[in-house]
Structure formats: structure tokens, C-alpha cells
Design a protein around this motif. Structure first.
Motif, PDB file in Angstrom:
ATOM      1  N   PRO A 178       0.706  -1.131  -0.112  1.00  0.00           N
ATOM      2  CA  PRO A 178       0.060   0.000   0.000  1.00  0.00           C
ATOM      3  C   PRO A 178       0.861   1.160  -0.130  1.00  0.00           C
ATOM      4  N   CYS A 179       0.117   2.484  -0.170  1.00  0.00           N
ATOM      5  CA  CYS A 179       0.829   3.649  -0.393  1.00  0.00           C
ATOM      6  C   CYS A 179       1.545   3.968   0.865  1.00  0.00           C
ATOM      7  N   GLY A 180       1.251   3.648   2.262  1.00  0.00           N
ATOM      8  CA  GLY A 180       2.019   3.920   3.429  1.00  0.00           C
ATOM      9  C   GLY A 180       3.024   2.904   3.574  1.00  0.00           C
ATOM     10  N   SER A 181       3.415   2.152   2.904  1.00  0.00           N
ATOM     11  CA  SER A 181       4.374   0.896   3.031  1.00  0.00           C
ATOM     12  C   SER A 181       5.773   1.567   3.067  1.00  0.00           C
ATOM     13  N   GLY A 182       6.765   0.956   3.498  1.00  0.00           N
ATOM     14  CA  GLY A 182       8.042   1.447   3.600  1.00  0.00           C
ATOM     15  C   GLY A 182       8.420   1.829   5.218  1.00  0.00           C
ATOM     16  N   LEU A 183       7.358   2.015   6.092  1.00  0.00           N
ATOM     17  CA  LEU A 183       7.506   2.131   7.209  1.00  0.00           C
ATOM     18  C   LEU A 183       8.355   1.378   7.979  1.00  0.00           C
ATOM     19  N   GLY A 184       8.131  -0.074   7.692  1.00  0.00           N
ATOM     20  CA  GLY A 184       8.890  -0.979   8.440  1.00  0.00           C
ATOM     21  C   GLY A 184      10.543  -1.080   8.064  1.00  0.00           C
ATOM     22  N   HIS A 185      10.888  -0.760   6.834  1.00  0.00           N
ATOM     23  CA  HIS A 185      12.140  -0.544   6.549  1.00  0.00           C
ATOM     24  C   HIS A 185      12.789   0.798   7.555  1.00  0.00           C
ATOM     25  N   THR A 186      12.146   1.844   7.214  1.00  0.00           N
ATOM     26  CA  THR A 186      12.255   3.153   8.103  1.00  0.00           C
ATOM     27  C   THR A 186      12.676   2.923   9.601  1.00  0.00           C
ATOM     28  N   VAL A 187      11.757   2.233  10.135  1.00  0.00           N
ATOM     29  CA  VAL A 187      11.996   2.001  11.622  1.00  0.00           C
ATOM     30  C   VAL A 187      13.229   1.109  11.788  1.00  0.00           C
ATOM     31  N   LEU A 188      13.675   0.063  11.135  1.00  0.00           N
ATOM     32  CA  LEU A 188      14.776  -0.757  10.832  1.00  0.00           C
ATOM     33  C   LEU A 188      15.830   0.220  10.853  1.00  0.00           C
ATOM     34  N   ALA A 189      15.827   1.233   9.986  1.00  0.00           N
ATOM     35  CA  ALA A 189      16.999   2.112   9.591  1.00  0.00           C
ATOM     36  C   ALA A 189      17.133   3.005  10.777  1.00  0.00           C
ATOM     37  N   ALA A 249      21.125   1.385   3.372  1.00  0.00           N
ATOM     38  CA  ALA A 249      20.474   0.487   2.710  1.00  0.00           C
ATOM     39  C   ALA A 249      19.095   0.213   2.879  1.00  0.00           C
ATOM     40  N   LEU A 250      18.571   0.135   4.143  1.00  0.00           N
ATOM     41  CA  LEU A 250      17.142   0.162   4.730  1.00  0.00           C
ATOM     42  C   LEU A 250      16.635   1.343   4.161  1.00  0.00           C
ATOM     43  N   LEU A 251      17.213   2.627   4.306  1.00  0.00           N
ATOM     44  CA  LEU A 251      16.443   3.727   3.683  1.00  0.00           C
ATOM     45  C   LEU A 251      16.050   3.609   2.132  1.00  0.00           C
ATOM     46  N   ASP A 252      17.345   3.265   1.631  1.00  0.00           N
ATOM     47  CA  ASP A 252      17.155   3.069   0.178  1.00  0.00           C
ATOM     48  C   ASP A 252      15.793   2.265  -0.336  1.00  0.00           C
ATOM     49  N   GLU A 253      15.828   1.010   0.446  1.00  0.00           N
ATOM     50  CA  GLU A 253      14.577   0.011   0.322  1.00  0.00           C
ATOM     51  C   GLU A 253      13.306   0.529   0.696  1.00  0.00           C
ATOM     52  N   ALA A 254      13.369   1.536   1.511  1.00  0.00           N
ATOM     53  CA  ALA A 254      12.128   2.215   1.830  1.00  0.00           C
ATOM     54  C   ALA A 254      11.632   3.285   0.871  1.00  0.00           C
ATOM     55  N   ALA A 255      12.455   4.070   0.413  1.00  0.00           N
ATOM     56  CA  ALA A 255      12.294   4.957  -0.891  1.00  0.00           C
ATOM     57  C   ALA A 255      11.840   4.244  -1.981  1.00  0.00           C
ATOM     58  N   GLU A 256      12.527   3.084  -2.252  1.00  0.00           N
ATOM     59  CA  GLU A 256      12.165   2.126  -3.580  1.00  0.00           C
ATOM     60  C   GLU A 256      10.553   1.723  -3.499  1.00  0.00           C
ATOM     61  N   THR A 257      10.355   1.284  -2.009  1.00  0.00           N
ATOM     62  CA  THR A 257       8.983   0.609  -1.805  1.00  0.00           C
ATOM     63  C   THR A 257       8.031   1.825  -1.954  1.00  0.00           C
ATOM     64  N   CYS A 258       8.306   2.917  -1.373  1.00  0.00           N
ATOM     65  CA  CYS A 258       7.292   4.115  -1.500  1.00  0.00           C
ATOM     66  C   CYS A 258       7.808   5.320  -1.366  1.00  0.00           C
ATOM     67  N   PRO A 259       7.628   6.124  -2.608  1.00  0.00           N
ATOM     68  CA  PRO A 259       8.233   7.395  -2.714  1.00  0.00           C
ATOM     69  C   PRO A 259       7.646   8.486  -1.589  1.00  0.00           C
TER      70      PRO A 259
END
Length: 892
Positions: free
Chosen positions: A593-604, A618-628
Motif C-alpha cells: 500500500p501507499c503507506g508502506s516502507g515504514l518497516g524499513h524506515t524503523v529498522l534504519a 541500505a534500509l532507507l534506500d529500500e524504503a524509498a524504493e517501496t514508497c516514494p
């Protein structure tokens, strides 16, 4: 020739039947096998059982390969076989038995002339049958008789007579029936006695391996995937495979032809139309053409499409005839896919205007029966978008546009909806699709128009609880995306009031509806800084029904709960929830969903606190790729927080201040986001030698027990305002729910304040407490930021022993700390899964992504997802680095 009785002259049987027609030798010879015939050992071995049972039935559809199979098997036997191909004329008893006796004579069966032969075309004397059975029973070994195309014999009298001879021949006869239909013999008796061998359509179907061998015989060598696709499309139908192969031989690119061939314009179509459709009476042909628009159908649905009753016995008969109508049970049917494809093309050619109307009738019938996916498919095929959208909304299934395995399919289906659809349901679907992509302005415009239409209908006395509840759901989402906690609360109250107006069984069918409401409400409460209230509704989602349609919502709620834990200073809890939140979405099984990427952000953010900076990036990059960024307020603010922390840790304060100011279009400001933006700005001012400016930006931050109070106190202390720092800590004292990260920072503030006041013993005691609290979660960053005086104390006994093994400080307390992953032996932050280890092993063998996918029987995209996860867990960005790190950790 006598009109009745038997002719005892055996010579007549060799020349003519009771009608005076000469016997045709071709009816008594098995057909020749073509050069491209494929002998299938599994079927031959099964047919060998026919030598042990009185009756064998090879029952399959037209072109299933029945006759050639039996002919090939018979040719391999070292014994005579009586072969007879029946025709329509054989439906007369006398004619049938005359031909069967001729088949026996052609074989050279030792039958006495006394048996005679029928002299009447319409009947046979019972004595002849008795004499034949007696003669067969006296044979030295069973006589093998094959009756090909036995489905042409429909007279019950002949079936009774044949069963009489078979039964009284005792062990002297083995009868093999090759047929498209179930014969009228008492099969149940033979089945109970274990006295029948049966080979049916499903067994006759070619396997992919057999199909590949058949294509090889035609000079066609296809990849395994292409062969499997052809078998799937033809369902292993022998004639279809052979006709496709023959046609492909004539093309320049056989592989492309077999992949894209139009069944309706091929020899396959000619065969099926001639052998199956045109054999049926006109009403049955019309029925087959009309149901061809359906993936599956019931007799009642077929009646709705034809406009007449009586489809049930017709469909049952077609199934018994193996006329490419498959019985799915209860009591659903479907057509063979190639047959259906050809019939649809035939329908369009004969009645081009009829197909949309048939889809519309199907959609209306299915809507009443509750078959939503099929209703939507047929409504869309009919181009009736008001009906289609209405079905989705009335079923309370609008939430499936946001979550679940059908989300992408539904989005694709409604993409074709044009402006001609003007109902409230159509506007609700448009609003849902826009809001799903976080296109707030367009979504709100459609949503307000739907609400107005529903309000007008209510004034006219037409109530639509499902439509209004769907509006409330979309209102909560719109409030979340616009950062409007008040709007979300109002919409949630409205939804709660409307729940009582909707049948309970409909709500139970769609658990995603309430889960969506609570997830969006929890996100807005988190944005408003009401962390405990947010946790309550988000936990209700996580602990709610474990339905497939709520998987993404449970994971999204877990990610929000992880952020709440992080803000409250519980990095370990935050990490566990964030990893659980990645779930199926990280494995590429579900759309995010559009609010995704939050899990990667918390891990970062947790990785920054542990000074694992490469991992954090690396985690922030994944979050950005998952959800702009910018699509969801909480996700955007969380990413800004984590990015700013990472940049500060790298010694880039100005870049950190810029990252923290990432704008979020929201009606209400987020208190914790404002606080961390100000804290980052304060750190930037302090780094540039402006302590007064650093202190000034902190003046407007409330410190009434907020979890960020410890960091606020640290910022005041760093700016040289010791009293202000201690005052902030007093406001935090006794606040419940704060975790070790806050306790560590609080202890560090007090330790530094005590050290500056000359109370070294107190400072050392506080530092010892901080080290003990930080060690479990490996919280290195607070100590690295504590300043040279505190770091020098940490290097003295016994504090250095408490730091040993997990906390590495710059030499002599000087310099800018680096990434701990570059200073200590690498650690695996999370255990690799079994599948990730499989991918890593093949990576070390220099296999390409495509080769890994083929070797593990996975899609390329799934392999890429596993690779990203491996890189993240090993804190690397390249293949070679992943292999090197894995070897260092003895994973390879």
C-alpha cells in the motif's frame, strides 16, 4: 433370404449382412498408426490389464487418441484380435451381430458353423447368442474383441444382448469398448466385482513430457515452458496437440505460432466444430454457443443465458458424451478451454451483438447468487460499469481495491471504466482507485460527488448503507493522507453508526473493511501524537481475524506499532515488529500500500542508534524504493527522522537539517515530527558554532513528558544550558511507557551534567547504568555523541569493561565516530531464511539472476526480492560484497 430366424450357412456371414450389403473389410482392420504416432507406455501398461478382465472401457472425447492407443496396443499382442468399427447402421440388432460375427470370422476364431448368422436386420434370435456364448466359453484362451466407436450403438437391446454373451462366455471373451460415451452395459456390477478396466479422458490427456516427445516427432523442439503452456491450453488433448504441431510445421517460427495461434482460425476449430458442435441438435448448439462466454456455469445460469429452461439434462448428457463439457460438481460445468475459445469466435461471427448481452445476463444472475469475482468480470465484459461498480460496493468489497491478493486485478478491471458510468458506486470506485495511489485531490473530488449522489437518494427515501459505509472508509483514508485527525475521528464515528445497518454476514465476509478503518484511524492518531490511542486501534488490527484480505493491513499496523515503540524508546521491540511487518510484502507475494516502507524506515532508525550506518542507508534506500516520499504523512515524517539521524551520525549536520525539513502537506502539524525537526536544526547550529541559535530553536518544543524529552534535554545541555536540560528531565520523570533508549539518554544527560559540576563519582555511576541499559539493544550512538569528556570517562575502569565487546569509541575520545560495521567483525543483524541461503549459495557460484530463478523454480522478480533482503541483512550493496561477507561469517 428369410425374413426371420437364423441362416445356418456360415458362408453367408463372409459376404453380406442381413440388409444384403457387402461387408467392408476396412471395418474389421485396426487403423494404421501415423509416422508421428507416440507410444505411451503408461497407457499400454494399463491396457494390459484388459487381458485379465472381461470388460475394458476406453472412454474419451473426440480426438483423445482412444482408437490409435488401442490399435497400437493390439498390434503388440501375440494373439489374434477381432476388431470392429461400428457405424450408425449397427444400431439394428441383426446388423450389429452380423458384423460382429464377421469380425470373429476374419480373425480366424474357431467358431462352429452351427452358430449361424442373423437373417433379420432388426432382431437376432436368442438361440444364436446362446450358441455364440457357449462356443466362446469352450475356447482354449479368451478371444479379444475390440468394438471401436461404440458410442454409435445406442439401442438398449444390443447392450443387453452383448452383456448376455459377455457374461455367459465366462472366461472365453475379453471385450474392449472404445467410446465417447458411457455404454448402456451394467457397469456398476463389473466395477463392484473388479471385472472392468477403465481408461478415461483425464488419463488419455498428454503430460508435458509426452507432449514434448510428440512435438519432437514432428520436428518441433520447444523449451519446457512453452510445451507446458501448450499442454495447459489444450488440456493435453491429443488431436489438439497433433493439429497444432502440423500447423506449426508450416510456419517460419513454430514456437511463436504455438504461443500465439488463434484457435478460432485453425484446423483445431474445424475439427471441433465438425466433430462436436455440428453433431448436436440446434437448441444444444445454441446452448453451447451462449455458455461459451462463461468460465464455469450452472444449469440455472445456462437457462438465464438461453431464456429457456431444461439445460440441466442437456449439460449432463453432453458431459456423458465427452462433448468437451466438464462436470465440476455441485453442479457446476465448464467447457474445454480451446472449445470455449472457438465457440466464442463462432458466436461473434454469427451474432456479434449478442455477446455483451450474454455477459450482462450472466452478471445479473451471478450478482444475485453472490459470486462477486465473476459478477465483476462479466459486468466489465458487458461494458455495464454502473452494474459492475454497484456489485462491488453493495458487497462491501471496495476495501479489496486496497488490500488482498485481488487488488491489482480489480484495479486493472476498473481501469477501463469511462465517464458514462455516473452512479454513486462508480464515483466511489474512482475515488478508491485515486486514494489507493495517494492522489488526494482527484480522490476527494470523486468522493464528494458520490456522497452528494447518496445524499440525494436518501432524501428520496432510497437508503444505501453499503454505499455510505464505503464513503466513511474512504473519508478516513482521505483524512489520513491529508493529516486531519479530526476528520478521521468523525468518519470513524459515522462508520460505527452505519455498521448496524449492514447485515452482519456481509461484514464477516469482508474483515478488511473494519481493518482498513482502524489502520487509517491509528495512523492519524499517531500523526497527532496520541501514541497510546493509536496503539489501541492498531493492536486491534494486528490481533484481528487472520484472513488473507487483512494480511497487508496487519503488517502495516505492525509497522506503525514499531514506530510507536521506537518513539517511546524501545528499539528491540521496534525492530521485532518492523521485521514482522515486512512479511509477505518483502517476499514479493503481495502488492504494497501507499503507506508502506515504514518497516524499513524503523529498522534504519534502529540501525543508526546501533551505529550500523551502512545497514541504515541500505534500509532507507529500500524504503524509498517501496514508497516514494510525500505520499503518506507518517511514513514521510518517519523517513525524514531516520534520514536526519543518519546524516548527523555521518557528521553532515546541514544535510541532516535539510532532510528533517522534508515538507508534509497536512492540515494538522505532527508534534513529534516538529520536535525532531527542531532537534536536528539545533544540532546543525551547534555544529557550526552557534550555541545561542541552537538553544533558540528549542524554545517552542513542549516538554510535558513527551518521549523525545530526553533528546531535548541533551540538546539544551549541548548548547550550554545545563539548568534547562535538567528541568526538561524533571518533566519526563515518572512518565510511563518509556524504554531503554530514553533511559540511556537520560542517564547520559545527568552524567555529563554531574561531570561538568565536578561530581565525577555520580557521573561514573550514571554512565555504568547507561552502559548496562544500552548493552542489550547495542545502543552505541548515544555514547558516540556524548562528547569527548564523557567518552574519556568510558575508557577508564571499570566502565571500559562494561563497554568491552560491543562499544568501540574513537581513540582517545577524539575524532568523528565511524560506522561500527567497519570497526568490528561483521554481524548478521537478522538470520537468513532457508530460501535466502539457497540464493546466496548460487550467487557464490557466479550464477546470473535468471539462472538462479530457473534452478530454484522461482520467478526472476522473486529472486531479486530475495537478493535485496540478503544485501540488507548482510549490510552490503553488491553481489561480490555479499559473497565476501557471507564467507567471513561462515555462511558459505
Amino acid at each position: 433370404m428369410a425374413a426371420t430366424g437364423d441362416n445356418r450357412r456360415g458362408t453367408q456371414a463372409a459376404y453380406a449382412d442381413p440388409l444384403g450389403e457387402p461387408f467392408l473389410h476396412t471395418r474389421f482392420a485396426p487403423p494404421a498408426r501415423p509416422a508421428t504416432f507416440l507410444r505411451r507406455d503408461r497407457l499400454v501398461e494399463h491396457l494390459d490389464q484388459a487381458l485379465q478382465t472381461p470388460l475394458t472401457m476406453v472412454n474419451g472425447s473426440a480426438g483423445a487418441g482412444k482408437t490409435l492407443l488401442v490399435a497400437d496396443w493390439a498390434a503388440g499382442l501375440r494373439r489374434p484380435v477381432a476388431w470392429m468399427t461400428t457405424e450408425a447402421e449397427d444400431d439394428s440388432s441383426g446388423v450389429f451381430w452380423a458384423h460382429l460375427l464377421q469380425a470373429l470370422h476374419v480373425t480366424g476364431a474357431p467358431l462352429p458353423d452351427a452358430i449361424g448368422c442373423p437373417a433379420d436386420a432388426d432382431r437376432v434370435d436368442h438361440g444364436l447368442l446362446a450358441r455364440l456364448a457357449a462356443a466362446l466359453s469352450e475356447g482354449t484362451r479368451p478371444l479379444l474383441v475390440v468394438l471401436d466407436e461404440f458410442d454409435r450403438v445406442t439401442a438398449p437391446q444390443i447392450a443387453e444382448e452383448l452383456e448376455f454373451v459377455l457374461h455367459h462366455a465366462d472366461d472365453g471373451m475379453r471385450l474392449v469398448l472404445v467410446t465417447r460415451t458411457e455404454p448402456l452395459l451394467p457397469l456398476h456390477r463389473y466395477r463392484v466385482a473388479g471385472a472392468v478396466t477403465e481408461i478415461r479422458d483425464a488419463e488419455l490427456a498428454f503430460t508435458p513430457k509426452e507432449a514434448a516427445a510428440l512435438l519432437d516427432l514432428h520436428g518441433l523442439h520447444l523449451p519446457a515452458e512453452a510445451t507446458r503452456a501448450l499442454v495447459t491450453r489444450t488440456r493435453g488433448w491429443a488431436a489438439g496437440l497433433r493439429l497444432c504441431a502440423l500447423a506449426a510445421q508450416e510456419t517460419a517460427d513454430p514456437q511463436t505460432y504455438l504461443k500465439e495461434f488463434e484457435a478460432a482460425r485453425s484446423t483445431v476449430a474445424d475439427y471441433l466444430l465438425a466433430e462436436v458442435l455440428k453433431r448436436q441438435p440446434a437448441p444444444t448448439q445454441d446452448l453451447l454457443l451462449r455458455v461459451s462466454v462463461l468460465e464455469r456455469f450452472r444449469p440455472e445460469l445456462a437457462d438465464a443465458l438461453t431464456g429457456r429452461s431444461g439445460s440441466e439434462p442437456v449439460l449432463a448428457g453432453l458431459h456423458r458424451q465427452n462433448a468437451f463439457v466438464e462436470d465440476l460438481g455441485h453442479p457446476w460445468y465448464r467447457l474445454h478451454p480451446l472449445f470455449a475459445e472457438i465457440l466464442r469466435a463462432h458466436l461473434r461471427e454469427r451474432s456479434p451483438e449478442l455477446e455483451p448481452e450474454l455477459h450482462r445476463r450472466a452478471a445479473r444472475w451471478l450478482r444475485v447468487s453472490g459470486a462477486l469475482p465473476e459478477t465483476l468480470a462479466h459486468g466489465a465484459a458487458a461494458g455495464d460499469w454502473d452494474l459492475t461498480a454497484g456489485a462491488l460496493v453493495d458487497d462491501l468489497a471496495i476495501g479489496q481495491l486496497f488490500t488482498g491478493l485481488r487488488r491489482d486485478d480489480l484495479d486493472e478491471l476498473f481501469r477501463s471504466m469511462g465517464p458514462e458510468a455516473t452512479s454513486a458506486a462508480a464515483d466511489l470506485v474512482r475515488a478508491a482507485r485515486d486514494l489507493c495511489r495517494c492522489e488526494l485531490d482527484h480522490g476527494l473530488a470523486h468522493l464528494r460527488r458520490a456522497e452528494q449522489t447518496l445524499a440525494d437518494a436518501a432524501r428520496d427515501g432510497r437508503m444505501d448503507a453499503a454505499g455510505r459505509l464505503s464513503c466513511a472508509l474512504l473519508d478516513v483514508l482521505a483524512a489520513r493522507l491529508s493529516g486531519s485527525p479530526g476528520g478521521a475521528e468523525q468518519a470513524a464515528r459515522t462508520a460505527e453508526e452505519l455498521r448496524g445497518e449492514v447485515p452482519e454476514h456481509v461484514l464477516r465476509k469482508h474483515p478488511e473493511l473494519i481493518a482498513l478503518l482502524l489502520t487509517h484511524l491509528g495512523s492519524t492518531r499517531l500523526w497527532a501524537g496520541r501514541l497510546d490511542e493509536a496503539r489501541a486501534v492498531l493492536s486491534a488490527v494486528v490481533d484481528g481475524p487472520g484472513a488473507p484480505s487483512t494480511v497487508l493491513l496487519r503488517e502495516e499496523s505492525l509497522a506503525h506499532l514499531a514506530l510507536i515503540d521506537y518513539l517511546n524508546g524501545w528499539p528491540g521491540r521496534a525492530e521485532r515488529k518492523a521485521r514482522a511487518a515486512l512479511g509477505d510484502g518483502e517476499r514479493g507475494l503481495l502488492p504494497r500500500p501507499c503507506g508502506s516502507g515504514l518497516g524499513h524506515t524503523v529498522l534504519a532508525a534502529v540501525a543508526v542508534d546501533r551505529d550500523e550506518l551502512a545497514q541504515a542507508q541500505a534500509l532507507l534506500d529500500e524504503a524509498a524504493e517501496t514508497c516514494p516520499a510525500g505520499r503518506d504523512p507518517v511514513a514521510t515524517a518517519g523517513r525524514a527522522l531516520a534520514s536526519a539521524r543518519l546524516l548527523l551520525a555521518r557528521g553532515e549536520p546541514q544535510a541532516a537539517a535539510t532532510a528533517a525539513e522534508l515538507s508534509v502537506a497536512a492540515e494538522v502539524a505532527c508534534p513529534w515530527a516538529q520536535a525532531y525537526t527542531a532537534l536536528t536544526a539545533s544540532a546543525a547550529h551547534l555544529a557550526e558554532g552557534r550555541p545561542d541559535s541552537a538553544s533558540k530553536v528549542l524554545d517552542d518544543i513542549p516538554c510535558d513528558g513527551q518521549p523525545y524529552a530526553a533528546e531535548l534535554a541533551w540538546a539544551h545541555l549541548a548548547a550550554g544550558h545545563r539548568d534547562a536540560a535538567l528541568h526538561v528531565l524533571e518533566a519526563l520523570h515518572g512518565h510511563n511507557g518509556t524504554g531503554p533508549a530514553i533511559a540511556v539518554r537520560t542517564a547520559l544527560v545527568r552524567a555529563r551534567a554531574a561531570h561538568e559540576a565536578g561530581d565525577t563519582d555520580t557521573a561514573r555511576r550514571l554512565l555504568a547504568r547507561a552502559l548496562l541499559q544500552a548493552r542489550r539493544d547495542q545502543l552505541r550512538r548515544p555514547f558516540l555523541d556524548a562528547g569527548p569528556q564523557v567518552r574519556r570517562l568510558l575508557e577508564t575502569p571499570p566502565l571500559d569493561e562494561l563497554a568491552a565487546g560491543w562499544l568501540i569509541l574513537p581513540p582517545g575520545g577524539q575524532g568523528t565516530p565511524g560506522d561500527v560495521s567497519q570497526q568490528v567483525p561483521p554481524l548478521v543483524v537478522e538470520e537468513l531464511s532457508g530460501r535466502e541461503r539457497d540464493v546466496l549459495l548460487r550467487l557464490s557460484r557466479m550464477m546470473s539472476t535468471e539462472e538462479i530463478a530457473a534452478d530454484l523454480i522461482l520467478s526472476v522478480n522473486t529472486v531479486k526480492t530475495h537478493l535485496k533482503s540478503v544485501y540488507r541483512k548482510l549490510a552490503v550493496n553488491r553481489r561480490s560484497d555479499a559473497v565476501r561477507r557471507a564467507r567471513e561469517l561462515h555462511l558459505l
